[in-house]
Design a protein around this motif. Structure first.
Motif, PDB file in Angstrom:
ATOM      1  N   ASN A  90     -24.565 -13.637 -16.028  1.00 50.66           N
ATOM      2  CA  ASN A  90     -23.085 -13.319 -16.929  1.00 50.66           C
ATOM      3  C   ASN A  90     -21.771 -13.604 -16.223  1.00 50.66           C
ATOM      4  O   ASN A  90     -21.008 -12.650 -16.573  1.00 50.66           O
ATOM      5  CB  ASN A  90     -23.517 -12.762 -17.859  1.00 50.66           C
ATOM      6  N   HIS A  91     -22.344 -12.946 -14.292  1.00 53.20           N
ATOM      7  CA  HIS A  91     -20.505 -12.195 -13.986  1.00 53.20           C
ATOM      8  C   HIS A  91     -20.211 -13.163 -13.348  1.00 53.20           C
ATOM      9  O   HIS A  91     -20.593 -13.605 -12.532  1.00 53.20           O
ATOM     10  CB  HIS A  91     -21.972 -11.351 -13.019  1.00 53.20           C
ATOM     11  N   ALA A  92     -18.891 -12.937 -13.170  1.00 54.52           N
ATOM     12  CA  ALA A  92     -18.066 -13.757 -12.680  1.00 54.52           C
ATOM     13  C   ALA A  92     -18.007 -13.284 -11.638  1.00 54.52           C
ATOM     14  O   ALA A  92     -17.046 -12.352 -11.282  1.00 54.52           O
ATOM     15  CB  ALA A  92     -16.469 -13.990 -13.004  1.00 54.52           C
ATOM     16  N   GLY A  93     -17.726 -13.591 -10.238  1.00 56.17           N
ATOM     17  CA  GLY A  93     -17.887 -13.144  -9.134  1.00 56.17           C
ATOM     18  C   GLY A  93     -17.835 -14.273  -7.713  1.00 56.17           C
ATOM     19  O   GLY A  93     -18.795 -14.645  -8.039  1.00 56.17           O
ATOM     20  N   PHE A  94     -16.939 -13.917  -6.597  1.00 57.68           N
ATOM     21  CA  PHE A  94     -17.101 -15.223  -5.503  1.00 57.68           C
ATOM     22  C   PHE A  94     -18.060 -14.695  -5.092  1.00 57.68           C
ATOM     23  O   PHE A  94     -18.541 -13.206  -5.295  1.00 57.68           O
ATOM     24  CB  PHE A  94     -15.607 -14.498  -5.043  1.00 57.68           C
TER      25      PHE A  94
END
Length: 156
Positions: A90-94
């Motif tokens: 659930n982590h938003a990261g490139f």
């Protein structure tokens, strides 16, 4: 994150029920004494079903991660690593941030002799992105097998 000069040696997850951490920052990585600290050897973890979220669209991103390291005084406990990697769900990261961040955190906390991570990301928008990071030159005489992940070829 724990103090990188003194990694914890009392596992918090091993042999206990543990919930998936809410975020990578909240995840606790456990380290234990290396039973072969005087040997030069390679440890490999493969996570072929790694997931995170695109920070722009919120859509899921999928990768095959391969983490190789030559242990120093400690080794990472595998259950805590599994929970840490799962916390990216659930982590938003490139792709670059996730891959390099995982490698950097393991390196800074565990302090191995050497570490590398390969992030083989599946395509979104028609472009696969592969991200690689290593802590420096590998120790001389360390056997480094190929990471074994073929480049993306589509249907061909």
């Amino acid at each position: 994150m724990s103090d990188s000069s003194h990694p914890p040696l009392a596992p918090k997850h091993l042999g206990r029920s543990s919930d998936l951490p809410a975020s990578p920052q909240a995840a606790i990585l456990d380290y234990v004494a290396n039973p072969r600290a005087n040997e030069l050897y390679l440890v490999r973890f493969a996570a072929p079903e790694f997931t995170s979220l695109c920070p722009v669209t919120g859509q899921p991103d999928f990768a095959h991660l391969v983490i190789d390291y030559a242990p120093g005084e400690t080794i990472v406990e595998s259950k805590s690593l599994k929970l840490f990697l799962g916390s990216f769900r659930n982590h938003a990261g490139f792709h670059e941030d996730c891959t390099v961040g995982i490698g950097r955190r393991l390196y800074d906390e565990m302090q191995p002799k050497w570490l590398r991570i390969g992030g083989y990301w599946y395509p979104r928008g028609g472009i696969p992105i592969d991200v690689f990071w290593q802590s420096g030159a590998p120790p001389e005489a360390l056997w480094l097998p190929d990471q074994g992940v073929a480049p993306y070829r589509g249907r061909g």
